[in-house]
Scaffold this motif. Structure first.
Motif: not given
Length: 310
Positions: A169-179
């Motif tokens: 299980l991994i954490v995903i975010a939008a490609a332009d997320h600040p983190l």
């Protein structure tokens, strides 16, 4: 009373008539004409020797005799289904069928496995149901399926659950997320983000919440989605972050739509499980599929394999 001429079709028609209370609706559901439904019910009454229906106003009801016939016919159908399942054990693998349910989180992964299995057993009939965890467990409880593939099996049910493949299980975010481009993210910082989560009862959701609770943390904001595709789309457009199975988002990460965040303690290493009821006598096709999974994944030795399928 001689009832040797009663047919299963007549019993099905009576059941539908009792369920709908209408010759017209029963005929529509059964793809028959109204007159055909009427004729078959009359023939059944002649065999029984008693009226099975009565019309009150515009609605048709079963008489006491009709209700008794329906109850017995349900028992007959159940026994015939049990007979069919029993006879599967006398057939070869490729003459049988595999009834399997898969939690939606394992959808693409499981379909790929089934495709590879059918390359070796092309004539096995696969009946696949993709559902949420609650529905999969209900299917196992009703014995509607041979087995299931899921992440976190419950401990309080009479089930045999065998791990067969790693599920990170991994954490995903939008490609332009600040983190995305920062240093490794502490859990304390991550929980400040809005999380896109599955509905209560989801195995992945429960694993995520347990993990944060184990670290004394609680997710502050959440959006709830009832399937993984909705979660990925919500994350892609910046509605929040999510924790998902890595295999389910690899193509979107490679395409640049999503990014994997570097987070303390991640990825969470979990396992996919093949699950069926304890004591279930698997027919050749389901047993062969179970054997295939355990042979081709993370079984480390012949001895371990022999122990795990027994």
């Amino acid at each position: 009373m001689d009832m040797k001429n009663i047919t299963l079709r007549q019993l099905d028609i009576l059941k539908m008539l009792g369920a709908t209370g209408s010759y017209t609706k029963a005929a529509e559901r059964l793809h028959l004409t109204q007159s055909a439904v009427y004729v078959q019910v009359r023939k059944l009454e002649q065999e029984i020797g008693l009226p099975l229906t009565e019309q009150v106003g515009k609605k048709v009801f079963l008489t006491d005799a009709g209700s008794e016939v329906l109850r017995t016919s349900t028992q007959i159908k159940t026994q015939l289904e049990e007979l069919s399942r029993s006879l599967e054990h006398l057939r070869d693998v490729d003459d049988g069928q595999l009834r399997i349910a898969v939690t939606s989180a394992a959808n693409a992964f499981a379909v790929d496995i089934l495709a590879r299995f059918r390359q070796q057993h092309a004539h096995v009939k696969v009946l696949l149901n993709i559902a949420n965890r609650k529905e999969v467990l209900e299917s196992l409880e009703r014995n509607d399926i041979d087995m299931a593939i899921m992440g976190e099996p419950p401990q309080n049910l009479d089930l045999l659950a065998l791990p067969f493949h790693r599920n990170d299980l991994i954490v995903i975010a939008a490609a332009d997320h600040p983190l995305v481009r920062g240093p490794r993210i502490p859990l304390e910082r991550l929980v400040q983000e809005t999380f896109v989560l599955r509905e209560p009862g989801s195995g992945t959701r429960e694993a995520i919440l347990r993990y944060f609770e184990g670290h004394g943390l609680q997710i502050e904001g959440e959006l709830i989605m009832n399937n993984n595709e909705s979660i990925k789309q919500a994350v892609k457009v910046g509605m929040g972050v999510a924790i998902v199975a890595r295999h389910s988002v690899l193509t979107k990460i490679e395409a640049g739509y999503l990014c994997e965040l570097k987070v303390e303690g991640f990825p969470l290493s979990r396992m996919w499980h093949i699950v069926h009821r304890k004591g279930k006598n698997l027919a050749p096709a389901p047993f062969c599929f179970k054997t295939y999974l355990l042979q081709h994944q993370y079984v480390r030795s012949t001895q371990e394999f022999s122990q795990i399928i027994s």
